[in-house]
Design an enzyme around this catalytic site. Structure first.
Site, PDB file in Angstrom:
ATOM      1  N   SER A   1     -50.537 -29.517  -5.431  1.00 60.64           N
ATOM      2  CA  SER A   1     -50.294 -28.187  -4.887  1.00 60.64           C
ATOM      3  C   SER A   1     -51.021 -27.111  -5.678  1.00 60.64           C
ATOM      4  O   SER A   1     -51.134 -25.974  -5.223  1.00 60.64           O
ATOM      5  CB  SER A   1     -48.791 -27.882  -4.913  1.00 60.64           C
ATOM      6  OG  SER A   1     -48.337 -27.761  -6.255  1.00 60.64           O
TER       7      SER A   1
ATOM      8  N   CYS B   1     -13.020 -27.003 -18.247  1.00 57.14           N
ATOM      9  CA  CYS B   1     -12.376 -26.163 -17.235  1.00 57.14           C
ATOM     10  C   CYS B   1     -11.640 -27.044 -16.205  1.00 57.14           C
ATOM     11  O   CYS B   1     -10.655 -27.686 -16.534  1.00 57.14           O
ATOM     12  CB  CYS B   1     -13.405 -25.249 -16.574  1.00 57.14           C
ATOM     13  SG  CYS B   1     -12.675 -23.823 -15.723  1.00 57.14           S
ATOM     14  N   TYR B   2     -12.128 -27.125 -14.968  1.00 52.70           N
ATOM     15  CA  TYR B   2     -11.502 -27.986 -13.952  1.00 52.70           C
ATOM     16  C   TYR B   2     -11.415 -29.423 -14.447  1.00 52.70           C
ATOM     17  O   TYR B   2     -10.429 -30.127 -14.190  1.00 52.70           O
ATOM     18  CB  TYR B   2     -12.318 -27.903 -12.658  1.00 52.70           C
ATOM     19  CG  TYR B   2     -11.830 -28.794 -11.534  1.00 52.70           C
ATOM     20  CD1 TYR B   2     -10.765 -28.397 -10.725  1.00 52.70           C
ATOM     21  CD2 TYR B   2     -12.435 -30.012 -11.275  1.00 52.70           C
ATOM     22  CE1 TYR B   2     -10.320 -29.208  -9.679  1.00 52.70           C
ATOM     23  CE2 TYR B   2     -12.002 -30.829 -10.241  1.00 52.70           C
ATOM     24  CZ  TYR B   2     -10.954 -30.422  -9.443  1.00 52.70           C
ATOM     25  OH  TYR B   2     -10.519 -31.224  -8.418  1.00 52.70           O
TER      26      TYR B   2
ATOM     27  N   GLY C   1     -15.366 -26.401 -11.864  1.00 54.39           N
ATOM     28  CA  GLY C   1     -15.549 -26.334 -10.421  1.00 54.39           C
ATOM     29  C   GLY C   1     -14.657 -25.268  -9.830  1.00 54.39           C
ATOM     30  O   GLY C   1     -13.713 -24.788 -10.482  1.00 54.39           O
TER      31      GLY C   1
ATOM     32  N   THR D   1     -49.479 -31.283 -10.891  1.00 49.83           N
ATOM     33  CA  THR D   1     -50.620 -31.549 -11.765  1.00 49.83           C
ATOM     34  C   THR D   1     -50.237 -32.472 -12.911  1.00 49.83           C
ATOM     35  O   THR D   1     -50.969 -33.409 -13.254  1.00 49.83           O
ATOM     36  CB  THR D   1     -51.189 -30.228 -12.313  1.00 49.83           C
ATOM     37  OG1 THR D   1     -51.599 -29.408 -11.216  1.00 49.83           O
ATOM     38  CG2 THR D   1     -52.380 -30.482 -13.215  1.00 49.83           C
TER      39      THR D   1
ATOM     40  N   HIS E   1     -16.130 -22.546 -21.155  1.00 48.09           N
ATOM     41  CA  HIS E   1     -17.458 -23.099 -20.923  1.00 48.09           C
ATOM     42  C   HIS E   1     -18.308 -22.981 -22.181  1.00 48.09           C
ATOM     43  O   HIS E   1     -18.894 -21.916 -22.444  1.00 48.09           O
ATOM     44  CB  HIS E   1     -18.138 -22.363 -19.758  1.00 48.09           C
ATOM     45  CG  HIS E   1     -17.521 -22.641 -18.431  1.00 48.09           C
ATOM     46  ND1 HIS E   1     -17.880 -23.715 -17.655  1.00 48.09           N
ATOM     47  CD2 HIS E   1     -16.538 -21.989 -17.750  1.00 48.09           C
ATOM     48  CE1 HIS E   1     -17.163 -23.714 -16.530  1.00 48.09           C
ATOM     49  NE2 HIS E   1     -16.344 -22.678 -16.569  1.00 48.09           N
TER      50      HIS E   1
ATOM     51  N   ASP F   1     -46.127 -28.801 -11.766  1.00 51.98           N
ATOM     52  CA  ASP F   1     -45.395 -30.050 -11.554  1.00 51.98           C
ATOM     53  C   ASP F   1     -46.283 -31.155 -10.983  1.00 51.98           C
ATOM     54  O   ASP F   1     -46.355 -32.258 -11.533  1.00 51.98           O
ATOM     55  CB  ASP F   1     -44.203 -29.809 -10.623  1.00 51.98           C
ATOM     56  CG  ASP F   1     -43.356 -28.644 -11.061  1.00 51.98           C
ATOM     57  OD1 ASP F   1     -43.346 -28.354 -12.275  1.00 51.98           O
ATOM     58  OD2 ASP F   1     -42.722 -28.009 -10.198  1.00 51.98           O
TER      59      ASP F   1
ATOM     60  N   GLU G   1     -21.164 -24.230 -22.659  1.00 53.81           N
ATOM     61  CA  GLU G   1     -22.587 -24.302 -22.333  1.00 53.81           C
ATOM     62  C   GLU G   1     -23.236 -22.950 -22.084  1.00 53.81           C
ATOM     63  O   GLU G   1     -24.468 -22.834 -22.091  1.00 53.81           O
ATOM     64  CB  GLU G   1     -22.801 -25.205 -21.110  1.00 53.81           C
ATOM     65  CG  GLU G   1     -22.286 -24.662 -19.791  1.00 53.81           C
ATOM     66  CD  GLU G   1     -20.813 -24.936 -19.524  1.00 53.81           C
ATOM     67  OE1 GLU G   1     -20.373 -24.812 -18.366  1.00 53.81           O
ATOM     68  OE2 GLU G   1     -20.085 -25.275 -20.492  1.00 53.81           O
TER      69      GLU G   1
ATOM     70  N   LYS H   1     -38.214 -27.860 -15.628  1.00 56.61           N
ATOM     71  CA  LYS H   1     -39.546 -27.262 -15.714  1.00 56.61           C
ATOM     72  C   LYS H   1     -40.063 -27.194 -17.150  1.00 56.61           C
ATOM     73  O   LYS H   1     -41.226 -27.543 -17.409  1.00 56.61           O
ATOM     74  CB  LYS H   1     -39.519 -25.864 -15.100  1.00 56.61           C
ATOM     75  CG  LYS H   1     -40.822 -25.095 -15.219  1.00 56.61           C
ATOM     76  CD  LYS H   1     -41.916 -25.661 -14.341  1.00 56.61           C
ATOM     77  CE  LYS H   1     -41.676 -25.278 -12.905  1.00 56.61           C
ATOM     78  NZ  LYS H   1     -42.800 -25.674 -12.022  1.00 56.61           N
TER      79      LYS H   1
END
Length: 538
Positions: free
Chosen positions: A239, A95-96, A64, A245, A184, A243, A186, A393
């Site tokens: 839409s 980290c933080y 953070g 659908t 990090h 997503d 990741e 997604k």
């Protein structure tokens, strides 16, 4: 506003991430899921009860932008350390998050004499724990991003690795199942970061890679069947995107013809979108879909509105109003009013509509309000079903494949719920902005497809800018519109980089646009990554 939750994990094989505001936090979520382990992310300042209810096997404290010394710096709730110790929960601070562990256990964290940002080399000093697979003296390239550093560790903690500048890079207290990384793991810049996470989860914590998309499908169907009564009817807002659908197909499998889909032409669709999407629904997906032409209704409400947040709110409210009208029509026809509304809300939608930890806000300091999250009215009569709200997604696309949604449809680029309203900067009703944008966007996307690049790009689109510039066309001076082109690569939309087009391709596209679209004399290319920008312009 009522609603039902997506299926909660039934096992204790869950990694819970406490978010303290790092731009990489949700990348941790993604990386862990890539290892077939379910991970969820909640605010780092959530009450202890929220953590307990998730029954995590592992908790990760994210990085953070804060300093642990600052007044009001976010931290885990009272009782958290006692809870993880009593329940055998493993904790990894990044980290933080590592600095929080050091401070809370009585160590010392100070402002670093030499702050470390970017790629750095670390050296393993102790073989064991999270670095059990590494040899003492072994070097790794990792990604650092910190100003503070741990200078004195609490009793029981050991230094496992240091940076080239001598700063503590990794710590552990194996007896308390506490571990910390100052870097990090990741991000891809940490070359062996995924190996470190894999070893930590499977060898240190003893988790099993048992989170499968087929299980997600079965769980969601079961949740929907239990929630929706045997005589209840459900509306789904389609839409035309992946997503909604996939969400509709999933719910249809659960409750059959009691699902009633509605596709709203809001006047903000792409070139021939209505015709193309309805054909797909009918011929390929066999979904029961009613098309509502509400273009005039939306555009009249948007007239004169320039602020993107206001546009999103107006569109969200109008959508719900139309769904309520549709529900009333169904009630007249069926003799029973539909109780639920299905939406294709994804995890990034939820994340980006939430306030950051430590912001001091309890509601909306947002990246953007999604019309299906932050844009919904509080007095909405329909209860929400959001079966995809814990998925990214790419995970939705995998789920769609299991549901036999055509591959070509699943590969469609994301399209924002508010449509072209957020791609016309300013008043969407002014002049012929929408028609110009539709034509430019069609040329750009078709050119990408013709070049065989579509599947290599996560999202591509055009933007109409609220400026005009001087040009020369047909030996005459023109004062016409400027449009921008945007194409990005990404895994989940949380971070993105711009796509590198060949100059010849760009030259051909620009010539087509300026020669074919009346009223455009200048084309710009957006080469900004996310962060610092968002994918959409608005």
């Amino acid at each position: 506003m009522g609603g039902i939750e997506a299926a909660k994990p039934a096992s204790s094989n869950l990694v819970l991430i406490l978010d303290y505001g790092s731009q990489y936090t949700h990348l941790i979520t993604r990386r862990i899921r890539q290892l077939s382990v379910l991970s969820l992310c909640i605010s780092g300042t959530s009450p202890l009860q929220s953590i307990v209810e998730h029954k995590p096997r592992v908790v990760i404290l994210s990085g953070g932008p804060h300093s642990v010394h600052a007044d009001g710096a976010p931290t885990f709730p009272d009782g958290f350390l006692e809870y993880v110790e009593e329940n055998g929960v493993f904790v990894l601070g990044i980290c933080y998050g590592m600095q929080l562990i050091v401070q809370k256990f009585g160590g010392e964290v100070t402002v670093g004499e030499k702050q470390e940002y970017g790629k750095m080399e670390i050296t393993v000093e102790r073989k064991g724990g999270i670095f059990r697979a590494n040899e003492v003296g072994e070097h790794q390239i990792v990604w650092m991003s910190h100003g503070d550093e741990a200078v004195r560790l609490p009793d029981g903690f050991s230094v496992v690795a240091r940076s080239g500048q001598g700063s503590v890079a990794a710590i552990e207290n194996r007896s308390k199942r506490l571990f910390g990384l100052q870097y990090h793991p990741e991000v891809t810049h940490s070359a062996r970061g995924m190996d470190t996470l894999r070893y930590f989860l499977f060898e240190v914590c003893g988790l099993a890679p048992d989170w499968k998309m087929r299980d997600v499908l079965d769980e969601e169907i079961e949740v929907i069947k239990k929630t929706v009564g045997p005589d209840d009817h459900v509306i789904c807002a389609l839409s035309g995107g992946v997503d909604s659908t996939v969400a509709a197909t999933l719910v249809h499998r659960a409750i059959g013809d009691r699902l009633h889909c509605v596709f709203v032409d809001n006047g903000l669709l792409r070139y021939k979108e209505r015709e193309r999407v309805m054909a797909t629904f009918e011929s390929d997906l066999h979904l029961p879909v009613t098309c509502v032409d509400a273009a005039d209704r939306f555009l009249s409400k948007l007239k004169g509105v320039k602020d993107p947040e206001c546009k999103r709110k107006i569109i969200g409210k109008e959508f719900i109003s139309i769904f309520d009208d549709f529900a009333q029509e169904l009630e007249n026809k069926l003799g029973r009013r539909p109780e639920y509304l299905v939406q294709g809300t994804l995890y990034p939608d939820v994340i980006e509509s939430c306030p950051p930890p430590g912001s001091g806000r309890t509601h909306s300091h947002t990246i953007k309000s999604h019309h299906n999250v932050g844009g919904l009215p509080k007095d909405m009569r329909l209860k929400l079903i959001e079966p995809l709200k814990l998925l990214f997604k790419d995970e939705v696309r995998k789920l769609g494949g299991i549901l036999d949604v055509p591959e070509a449809f699943l590969k469609r680029h994301p399209f924002p719920g508010p449509g072209l309203a957020v791609r016309v900067l300013g008043d969407v009703t002014e002049g012929n902005a929408l028609e110009v944008l539709r034509q430019v966007d069609e040329i750009f996307i078709q050119s990408i497809k013709d070049a065989g690049l579509y599947d290599s790009i996560w999202q591509a689109f055009a933007v109409f800018l609220p400026v005009q510039t001087v040009g020369v066309q047909g030996d005459q001076r023109t004062h016409s519109h400027v449009v921008a082109l945007r194409a990005v690569t990404s895994e989940d939309g949380m971070t993105a980089d711009w796509f590198y087009f060949d100059h010849k391709f760009l030259d051909n596209v620009v010539r087509k646009i300026c020669n074919s679209v009346r009223g455009v004399n200048r084309v710009c290319l957006d080469i900004t990554s996310k962060p610092p920008a968002t994918v959409e312009w608005e």
